[in-house]
Design a protein around this motif. Structure first.
Motif, PDB file in Angstrom:
ATOM      1  N   ASP A 117       4.063  -4.491  -2.562  1.00 25.63           N
ATOM      2  CA  ASP A 117       3.128  -3.402  -2.846  1.00 25.63           C
ATOM      3  C   ASP A 117       4.028  -2.188  -3.052  1.00 25.63           C
ATOM      4  N   PRO A 118       4.277  -1.800  -4.316  1.00 22.40           N
ATOM      5  CA  PRO A 118       5.289  -0.776  -4.559  1.00 22.40           C
ATOM      6  C   PRO A 118       4.972   0.574  -3.915  1.00 22.40           C
ATOM      7  N   LEU A 119       3.677   0.923  -3.895  1.00 21.48           N
ATOM      8  CA  LEU A 119       3.312   2.167  -3.234  1.00 21.48           C
ATOM      9  C   LEU A 119       1.994   1.959  -2.513  1.00 21.48           C
ATOM     10  N   ASP A 120       2.075   1.888  -1.184  1.00 24.07           N
ATOM     11  CA  ASP A 120       0.883   1.634  -0.368  1.00 24.07           C
ATOM     12  C   ASP A 120       0.361   2.959   0.187  1.00 24.07           C
ATOM     13  N   TYR A 163       8.954  -3.092   5.358  1.00 22.14           N
ATOM     14  CA  TYR A 163       8.316  -1.971   4.658  1.00 22.14           C
ATOM     15  C   TYR A 163       9.234  -0.764   4.721  1.00 22.14           C
ATOM     16  N   CYS A 164       9.016   0.160   3.783  1.00 23.97           N
ATOM     17  CA  CYS A 164       9.725   1.436   3.822  1.00 23.97           C
ATOM     18  C   CYS A 164       8.647   2.500   3.859  1.00 23.97           C
ATOM     19  N   MET A 165       8.730   3.407   4.831  1.00 26.88           N
ATOM     20  CA  MET A 165       7.718   4.463   4.952  1.00 26.88           C
ATOM     21  C   MET A 165       8.319   5.796   4.498  1.00 26.88           C
ATOM     22  N   TYR A 166       7.645   6.437   3.532  1.00 25.77           N
ATOM     23  CA  TYR A 166       8.095   7.737   3.008  1.00 25.77           C
ATOM     24  C   TYR A 166       7.268   8.800   3.729  1.00 25.77           C
ATOM     25  N   GLY A 167       7.848   9.316   4.808  1.00 32.72           N
ATOM     26  CA  GLY A 167       7.128  10.310   5.617  1.00 32.72           C
ATOM     27  C   GLY A 167       8.083  11.448   5.931  1.00 32.72           C
ATOM     28  N   VAL A 248       0.978   1.268   5.812  1.00 34.40           N
ATOM     29  CA  VAL A 248       2.361   1.339   6.317  1.00 34.40           C
ATOM     30  C   VAL A 248       2.431   2.275   7.516  1.00 34.40           C
ATOM     31  N   ALA A 249       1.771   3.448   7.419  1.00 31.71           N
ATOM     32  CA  ALA A 249       1.840   4.428   8.506  1.00 31.71           C
ATOM     33  C   ALA A 249       1.070   3.944   9.733  1.00 31.71           C
ATOM     34  N   ASP A 250      -0.107   3.367   9.511  1.00 29.83           N
ATOM     35  CA  ASP A 250      -0.907   2.870  10.646  1.00 29.83           C
ATOM     36  C   ASP A 250      -0.207   1.699  11.342  1.00 29.83           C
TER      37      ASP A 250
END
Ligand code: AHG
Ligand code: MN
Ligand code: MN
Ligand code: MN
Length: 334
Positions: A117-120, A163-167, A248-250
């Motif tokens: 999923d490229p951008l979740d 996963y990678c998280m962008y935060g 991803v964040a949850d």
């Protein structure tokens, strides 16, 4: 362990995987090469996500960037497809953004199938809330003309997921089947540094995470479980509700703090919303590797055998004891 220590340890994700690989002499570094291309994709998307905010500001004048910003999930998709194909280690790619599986041209084929999923959490792009990339990796047994049968496999067949998280920071969480490790991008080094070694999810949590707006349509076991979170019968204190709306964040919060994340079936969507191959399976793989559980309402999530690429499934995942409770409610429902 101070951040400084991490820097001197210089345990980067690449070195970490190379160490892991040395335990599997048979693998000729193919996985390490594949992973380094996934990492490259994550770095690209991380900068694009950060710039998108700025582009949006600049766009305010012309308002064109608003459209550009929305296309972030299309851009991310192109970045990952290019990175994965150029690794020369993949043969089939399945992306949320592509209806059909991508069969890699023979000259660039390798033994891995990547579902992603490229951008979740794309609904959260414009308001700057954390979004992410999710991926799962299957390995072909032998070299044959790849078909989608090679990815319509239960999640337990995956060799790796992450996963990678962008935060506020860019965090990559990965399992290759021997536990879960978290890496944080150090922009000054351009490297992912090991910051969360051997993540284990608390056995029981105090947080539940669900879109309460769907409560009208829930089935009885889910409704009963959520009610017990809010009005515990044993006199314990109610759980807190935390719902970000980016899986991803949850999931990242659930993995670190404990608790349960639910995307149940409801009357409108009998299979829930989340996609089996590139959302449910990778997150379930990570949860089990961290000592948690993942359940579909009928079975262990990783046992599910998908029949279609973008198939959906209800999912209940997180702390072992919390998932156990909802399993009991579904079992009682019969
Ligand atoms: P995506 O942006 O990749 O389509 O995924 C969105 C998913 C997932 O990130 C999140 O858990 C869920 O949508 C939230 O759905 P609701 O808004 O229906 O709660
Ligand atoms: Mn998604
Ligand atoms: Mn997506
Ligand atoms: Mn989507």
């Amino acid at each position: 362990h101070s951040a400084e220590a991490h820097r001197t340890d210089l345990m980067t994700i690449t070195r970490f995987v190379l160490n892991e690989q040395s335990k599997h002499p048979e693998s000729r570094g193919d996985f390490t090469i594949l992973l380094s291309h996934i990492v490259l994709g994550c770095k690209f998307v991380c900068t694009a996500v950060n710039k998108a905010g700025l582009a949006k500001l600049i766009g305010l004048a012309g308002e064109t960037n608003g459209e550009e910003q929305k296309k972030l999930d299309v851009l991310s998709n192109e970045v990952f497809i290019k990175a994965l194909v150029s690794s020369g280690r993949t043969c089939i790619l399945v992306s949320e953004e592509d209806e059909n599986a991508i069969i890699v041209e023979p000259s660039k084929r390798g033994k891995y199938c990547v579902v992603f999923d490229p951008l979740d959490g794309s609904s959260n792009i414009d308001c700057g809330v954390s979004i992410g990339t999710i991926f799962g990796i299957y390995a072909l047994k032998d070299t044959h003309e790849p078909t989608i049968e090679d990815v319509l496999l239960p999640g337990k067949n995956m060799v790796a997921a992450g996963y990678c998280m962008y935060g506020s920071s860019c965090t990559l969480v990965l399992s290759t089947g021997a536990g879960v490790n978290g890496f944080t991008l150090d922009p000054s080094l351009g490297e992912f540094i090991l910051t969360h070694p051997d993540i284990k999810i608390p056995k029981k949590g105090k947080i539940y995470s669900v879109n309460e707006g769907n409560a009208k349509n829930w089935d009885r076991p889910t409704a009963t479980y959520v009610e017990k979170c809010k009005f515990p019968e044993d006199g314990s204190s109610p759980k807190s509700l935390r719902y970000i709306g980016s899986m991803v964040a949850d999931v990242h919060r659930t993995l670190l703090y404990g608790g349960i994340f639910l995307y149940p079936a409801d009357k409108k969507s009998p299979n829930g919303k989340l996609r089996v191959l590139y959302e449910v399976f990778p997150m379930s793989f990570l949860m089990e590797q961290a000592g948690g559980q993942a359940f579909t309402g009928k079975e262990r999530a990783l046992d599910l055998v998908p029949t279609k690429l973008h198939e959906r499934s209800p999912i209940f995942l997180g702390s072992h004891d919390d998932v156990e409770e909802i399993k009991a409610l579904y079992a009682a429902e019969g």
